[in-house]
Design a protein around this motif. Structure first.
Motif, PDB file in Angstrom:
ATOM      1  N   THR A 126      -6.782  -1.050 -31.216  1.00  0.00           N
ATOM      2  CA  THR A 126      -7.139  -1.823 -32.417  1.00  0.00           C
ATOM      3  C   THR A 126      -5.978  -2.565 -33.059  1.00  0.00           C
ATOM      4  O   THR A 126      -6.181  -3.569 -33.728  1.00  0.00           O
ATOM      5  N   LEU A 127      -4.757  -2.079 -32.914  1.00  0.00           N
ATOM      6  CA  LEU A 127      -3.616  -2.746 -33.566  1.00  0.00           C
ATOM      7  C   LEU A 127      -2.661  -3.364 -32.555  1.00  0.00           C
ATOM      8  O   LEU A 127      -2.514  -4.575 -32.477  1.00  0.00           O
ATOM      9  N   VAL A 128      -2.007  -2.504 -31.765  1.00  0.00           N
ATOM     10  CA  VAL A 128      -0.953  -2.969 -30.868  1.00  0.00           C
ATOM     11  C   VAL A 128      -1.530  -3.579 -29.587  1.00  0.00           C
ATOM     12  O   VAL A 128      -1.112  -4.650 -29.146  1.00  0.00           O
ATOM     13  N   GLY A 129      -2.504  -2.887 -29.005  1.00  0.00           N
ATOM     14  CA  GLY A 129      -3.005  -3.256 -27.678  1.00  0.00           C
ATOM     15  C   GLY A 129      -3.575  -4.655 -27.596  1.00  0.00           C
ATOM     16  O   GLY A 129      -3.375  -5.355 -26.605  1.00  0.00           O
ATOM     17  N   LYS A 130      -4.286  -5.081 -28.648  1.00  0.00           N
ATOM     18  CA  LYS A 130      -4.932  -6.385 -28.526  1.00  0.00           C
ATOM     19  C   LYS A 130      -3.998  -7.541 -28.872  1.00  0.00           C
ATOM     20  O   LYS A 130      -4.379  -8.701 -28.749  1.00  0.00           O
ATOM     21  N   GLU A 135      -1.762  -7.410 -24.428  1.00  0.00           N
ATOM     22  CA  GLU A 135      -3.170  -7.385 -23.993  1.00  0.00           C
ATOM     23  C   GLU A 135      -3.385  -7.451 -22.471  1.00  0.00           C
ATOM     24  O   GLU A 135      -4.148  -6.630 -21.912  1.00  0.00           O
ATOM     25  N   PRO A 136      -2.713  -8.381 -21.745  1.00  0.00           N
ATOM     26  CA  PRO A 136      -2.998  -8.454 -20.295  1.00  0.00           C
ATOM     27  C   PRO A 136      -2.661  -7.154 -19.571  1.00  0.00           C
ATOM     28  O   PRO A 136      -3.408  -6.719 -18.680  1.00  0.00           O
ATOM     29  N   VAL A 137      -1.561  -6.510 -19.972  1.00  0.00           N
ATOM     30  CA  VAL A 137      -1.148  -5.265 -19.301  1.00  0.00           C
ATOM     31  C   VAL A 137      -2.116  -4.138 -19.657  1.00  0.00           C
ATOM     32  O   VAL A 137      -2.497  -3.325 -18.795  1.00  0.00           O
ATOM     33  N   VAL A 138      -2.545  -4.080 -20.923  1.00  0.00           N
ATOM     34  CA  VAL A 138      -3.487  -3.027 -21.336  1.00  0.00           C
ATOM     35  C   VAL A 138      -4.812  -3.196 -20.579  1.00  0.00           C
ATOM     36  O   VAL A 138      -5.347  -2.229 -20.024  1.00  0.00           O
ATOM     37  N   THR A 139      -5.304  -4.442 -20.522  1.00  0.00           N
ATOM     38  CA  THR A 139      -6.566  -4.703 -19.804  1.00  0.00           C
ATOM     39  C   THR A 139      -6.442  -4.246 -18.346  1.00  0.00           C
ATOM     40  O   THR A 139      -7.303  -3.525 -17.832  1.00  0.00           O
ATOM     41  N   TYR A 140      -5.361  -4.676 -17.695  1.00  0.00           N
ATOM     42  CA  TYR A 140      -5.172  -4.344 -16.271  1.00  0.00           C
ATOM     43  C   TYR A 140      -5.108  -2.826 -16.076  1.00  0.00           C
ATOM     44  O   TYR A 140      -5.770  -2.282 -15.191  1.00  0.00           O
ATOM     45  N   SER A 141      -4.330  -2.149 -16.929  1.00  0.00           N
ATOM     46  CA  SER A 141      -4.160  -0.711 -16.681  1.00  0.00           C
ATOM     47  C   SER A 141      -5.420   0.097 -17.005  1.00  0.00           C
ATOM     48  O   SER A 141      -5.668   1.133 -16.378  1.00  0.00           O
ATOM     49  N   ILE A 142      -6.235  -0.393 -17.952  1.00  0.00           N
ATOM     50  CA  ILE A 142      -7.515   0.298 -18.199  1.00  0.00           C
ATOM     51  C   ILE A 142      -8.424   0.101 -16.973  1.00  0.00           C
ATOM     52  O   ILE A 142      -9.024   1.045 -16.458  1.00  0.00           O
ATOM     53  N   ASN A 143      -8.490  -1.155 -16.480  1.00  0.00           N
ATOM     54  CA  ASN A 143      -9.351  -1.428 -15.320  1.00  0.00           C
ATOM     55  C   ASN A 143      -8.889  -0.709 -14.062  1.00  0.00           C
ATOM     56  O   ASN A 143      -9.688  -0.367 -13.204  1.00  0.00           O
ATOM     57  N   GLN A 144      -7.585  -0.473 -13.941  1.00  0.00           N
ATOM     58  CA  GLN A 144      -7.047   0.185 -12.742  1.00  0.00           C
ATOM     59  C   GLN A 144      -7.062   1.715 -12.844  1.00  0.00           C
ATOM     60  O   GLN A 144      -6.769   2.400 -11.870  1.00  0.00           O
ATOM     61  N   SER A 145      -7.351   2.254 -14.038  1.00  0.00           N
ATOM     62  CA  SER A 145      -7.442   3.714 -14.171  1.00  0.00           C
ATOM     63  C   SER A 145      -8.714   4.183 -13.451  1.00  0.00           C
ATOM     64  O   SER A 145      -9.683   3.433 -13.341  1.00  0.00           O
ATOM     65  N   ASP A 146      -8.708   5.419 -12.987  1.00  0.00           N
ATOM     66  CA  ASP A 146      -9.893   5.933 -12.288  1.00  0.00           C
ATOM     67  C   ASP A 146     -10.917   6.495 -13.264  1.00  0.00           C
ATOM     68  O   ASP A 146     -12.082   6.700 -12.920  1.00  0.00           O
ATOM     69  N   GLY A 147     -10.460   6.780 -14.480  1.00  0.00           N
ATOM     70  CA  GLY A 147     -11.351   7.242 -15.537  1.00  0.00           C
ATOM     71  C   GLY A 147     -10.755   6.828 -16.881  1.00  0.00           C
ATOM     72  O   GLY A 147      -9.535   6.784 -17.021  1.00  0.00           O
ATOM     73  N   LYS A 156     -14.756   2.861 -28.402  1.00  0.00           N
ATOM     74  CA  LYS A 156     -15.298   2.367 -27.130  1.00  0.00           C
ATOM     75  C   LYS A 156     -15.831   0.928 -27.328  1.00  0.00           C
ATOM     76  O   LYS A 156     -15.519   0.025 -26.564  1.00  0.00           O
ATOM     77  N   LYS A 157     -16.602   0.763 -28.417  1.00  0.00           N
ATOM     78  CA  LYS A 157     -17.189  -0.559 -28.725  1.00  0.00           C
ATOM     79  C   LYS A 157     -16.082  -1.594 -28.920  1.00  0.00           C
ATOM     80  O   LYS A 157     -16.125  -2.696 -28.393  1.00  0.00           O
ATOM     81  N   ASP A 158     -15.056  -1.212 -29.680  1.00  0.00           N
ATOM     82  CA  ASP A 158     -13.923  -2.101 -29.956  1.00  0.00           C
ATOM     83  C   ASP A 158     -13.185  -2.497 -28.678  1.00  0.00           C
ATOM     84  O   ASP A 158     -12.727  -3.620 -28.541  1.00  0.00           O
ATOM     85  N   THR A 159     -13.072  -1.537 -27.763  1.00  0.00           N
ATOM     86  CA  THR A 159     -12.361  -1.806 -26.502  1.00  0.00           C
ATOM     87  C   THR A 159     -13.116  -2.851 -25.695  1.00  0.00           C
ATOM     88  O   THR A 159     -12.522  -3.811 -25.194  1.00  0.00           O
ATOM     89  N   TYR A 160     -14.450  -2.685 -25.608  1.00  0.00           N
ATOM     90  CA  TYR A 160     -15.236  -3.681 -24.867  1.00  0.00           C
ATOM     91  C   TYR A 160     -15.189  -5.042 -25.561  1.00  0.00           C
ATOM     92  O   TYR A 160     -15.227  -6.075 -24.911  1.00  0.00           O
ATOM     93  N   LYS A 161     -15.088  -5.027 -26.903  1.00  0.00           N
ATOM     94  CA  LYS A 161     -15.098  -6.281 -27.662  1.00  0.00           C
ATOM     95  C   LYS A 161     -13.797  -7.071 -27.441  1.00  0.00           C
ATOM     96  O   LYS A 161     -13.817  -8.284 -27.308  1.00  0.00           O
ATOM     97  N   HIS A 162     -12.674  -6.360 -27.419  1.00  0.00           N
ATOM     98  CA  HIS A 162     -11.392  -7.082 -27.409  1.00  0.00           C
ATOM     99  C   HIS A 162     -10.753  -7.224 -26.037  1.00  0.00           C
ATOM    100  O   HIS A 162      -9.770  -7.954 -25.895  1.00  0.00           O
ATOM    101  N   PHE A 163     -11.254  -6.503 -25.037  1.00  0.00           N
ATOM    102  CA  PHE A 163     -10.635  -6.547 -23.703  1.00  0.00           C
ATOM    103  C   PHE A 163     -11.727  -6.803 -22.665  1.00  0.00           C
ATOM    104  O   PHE A 163     -12.881  -6.434 -22.883  1.00  0.00           O
TER     105      PHE A 163
END
Ligand code: GMT
Length: 374
Positions: A126-130, A135-147, A156-163
Motif C-alpha cells: 500500500t505504501l512502498v511497493g506501489k 513496483e516492477p520488481v514487486v510485481t515480478y517477484s509476486i508472480n514468480q513466487s510459488d505461493g 488482497k484486493k489492494d494488491t490486485y488493484k495496484h499490481f
C-alpha cells in the motif's frame, strides 16, 4: 518439513508475525531456519527445532549502498543447499520476495527446486511497493513466487488493484498466542497512573505519519473534556516530537505519558479501558488484536483490513479516517461504566478467532498445497 523464514527481525508487525509463526511451527516439530540480518527480537531462547542464520553484508568503499538483497539471496542459496530446506517463506515483499526469487533461480541452475511463499503484510503493497521505484520488481517477484498470502481480504484486493498479478492470493490473517498474550493482574499499575479512577486510553505504534497519532491526541483531548482520563502512548518514531508539541498546545501534556519502545506492552494493555487506532492505512492491525487479547475494546478508523477485525458496535467502533468527532462519540459510549464490561468481553471473544491454534493450521495446509503443486 525444513522451512526457511526470512523477515525484518526488529520491531514491526511483519517481523513479529514471522517470528511467532516460526516458533509455533518449531513447537509442532518443523525445523525452522530464520535467515535475517540480526537475531529476531522474540527469538531469545533455545529450542532444538529453531536455527538462526545471519546475513553478512560485506562493505566496500565503492558501495554507497551495500547490496543487502544480494547478500540475502546468497545466504538463502547456502541455507537451502546445506540445510536441505523444503520451502522458503518470506515475509514482506521488499526486498525479501525478490531476493528469494533470485535464490530460487540460482538453485534451479544447480538442479535444486525450492518453492517460495511470499506473505504480503501491508506497506510493502500500500505504501512502498506501489511506488514506481519498486513496483516492477514487486510485481515480478509476486508472480514468480510459488505461493502468495496476504494478511487480510482488503490487502488482497489492494494488491490486485495496484499490481498486475496473475496468481491466486490466499488470505491468512494475523494471529496471536492467547496462552502467552493475555490480561495480567497489574492493578497496582492502574492505581499509579489513574489514582482517581480515571479511564485509561492506550495507543501503540511506530509513530509514523500513517498512524495518524494527531487523531489519537485530538480524540483524547475531547474525551477528557467530558470524563477524567489518561493517555499512554507506547512506541517511538518520527512523529514523536510533533505529538509532544501538540499535547502541550492542547494543554494536556500532564495527562499523557510517552512510554517509548516498551517490550512489555501486555502489562500496559492489561490495565487499559480503550485502544485507539485511527490509522490512515492498516492492512490488519496486529497491535489492535494484541489489545483485544487483553480484553481492551477498540475505537478505530475504517482503514484497510481493520473492519475485518474490529466488529462495529460489538468489539468497539469503526469510524471514517480522520473523523475525530465520531471517534470521540464512540469512545465516550464504550467508556460508560454500564457498557464497558460487554465491550471488553466481546473484544476477548473476537481475539479467540485469531488464536494461533486456529491460524497455524492454515499455514501448514498452504505449505502442503504449494509443495505438492511443485
Ligand atoms: O504498521 C507498521 O507500520 C508495521 C508493519 C510491518 O510490516 O511490520 O505492519 C504491517 O504488518 C502487520 C503484520 O502483518 C499488520 O498487522 C499491520 O497492519 C501492517 N501495517 C500497515 O499496513 C500500516
Amino acid at each position: 518439513m525444513n522451512i526457511g523464514i526470512v523477515c525484518y527481525p526488529t520491531f514491526g508487525g511483519s517481523g513479529v508475525v514471522a517470528t511467532e509463526l516460526g516458533i509455533g511451527l518449531a513447537k509442532k516439530g518443523y525445523k525452522i531456519h530464520f535467515i535475517t540480518y540480526s537475531q529476531p527480537t522474540r527469538l531469545d531462547f533455545f529450542n532444538e527445532n529453531l536455527f538462526y542464520h545471519e546475513v553478512n553484508i560485506r562493505s566496500y568503499p565503492l558501495f554507497k549502498f551495500p547490496p543487502y538483497e544480494l547478500a540475502l539471496a546468497s545466504k538463502m542459496v547456502d541455507v537451502v543447499k546445506y540445510e536441505k530446506l523444503d520451502l522458503l517463506h518470506v515475509h514482506y515483499a521488499i526486498p525479501h520476495a525478490s531476493a528469494a526469487v533470485l535464490a530460487k533461480q540460482i538453485l534451479k541452475d544447480q538442479g535444486i527446486e525450492i518453492p517460495v511463499i511470499t506473505t504480503l503484510h501491508g506497506t510493502d503493497i500500500t505504501l512502498v511497493g506501489k511506488d514506481p521505484s519498486y513496483e516492477p520488481v514487486v510485481t515480478y517477484s509476486i508472480n514468480q513466487s510459488d505461493g502468495v498470502t496476504s494478511v487480510s481480504e482488503d490487502l488482497k484486493k489492494d494488491t490486485y488493484k495496484h499490481f498486475n498479478i496473475r496468481r491466486e492470493i490466499e488470505v491468512i490473517p494475523n494471529f496471536i498466542d492467547l496462552e502467552k498474550f493475555k490480561k495480567q493482574r497489574k492493578e497496582h499499575f492502574k492505581t499509579a497512573i489513574c489514582p482517581n479512577g480515571e479511564k485509561l486510553i492506550v495507543h501503540t505504534s511506530n509513530f509514523r505519519k500513517v498512524k495518524r497519532i494527531d487523531d489519537v491526541v485530538k480524540v483524547f483531548h475531547k474525551i477528557q473534556e467530558q470524563i477524567p482520563a489518561r493517555l499512554l502512548l507506547v512506541g517511538d518514531g518520527p512523529e514523536r516530537g510533533h505529538i509532544e508539541t501538540l499535547c502541550r498546545e492542547l494543554g494536556i501534556y500532564d495527562e499523557v505519558r510517552f512510554l517509548g519502545k516498551l517490550e512489555a506492552v501486555q502489562e500496559v494493555l492489561s490495565v487499559a479501558d480503550l485502544f485507539l487506532m485511527p490509522s490512515e492505512k492498516e492492512s490488519f492491525g496486529l497491535s489492535a488484536l494484541e489489545a483485544m487479547a487483553c480484553e481492551v475494546p477498540l475505537v478505530t478508523s475504517n482503514a484497510g483490513g481493520i473492519p475485518e477485525l474490529n466488529l462495529h458496535g460489538i468489539t468497539g467502533f469503526v469510524s471514517p479516517i480522520g473523523d475525530v468527532e465520531d471517534m470521540t462519540k464512540n469512545a465516550l459510549h464504550i467508556l460508560k461504566d454500564e457498557n464497558l464490561p460487554t465491550f471488553k468481553t466481546n473484544a476477548l471473544k473476537r481475539a479467540k478467532d485469531f488464536d494461533i491454534t486456529n491460524i497455524l493450521p492454515q499455514y501448514e495446509a498452504y505449505y502442503e498445497k504449494v509443495v505438492a503443486e511443485m
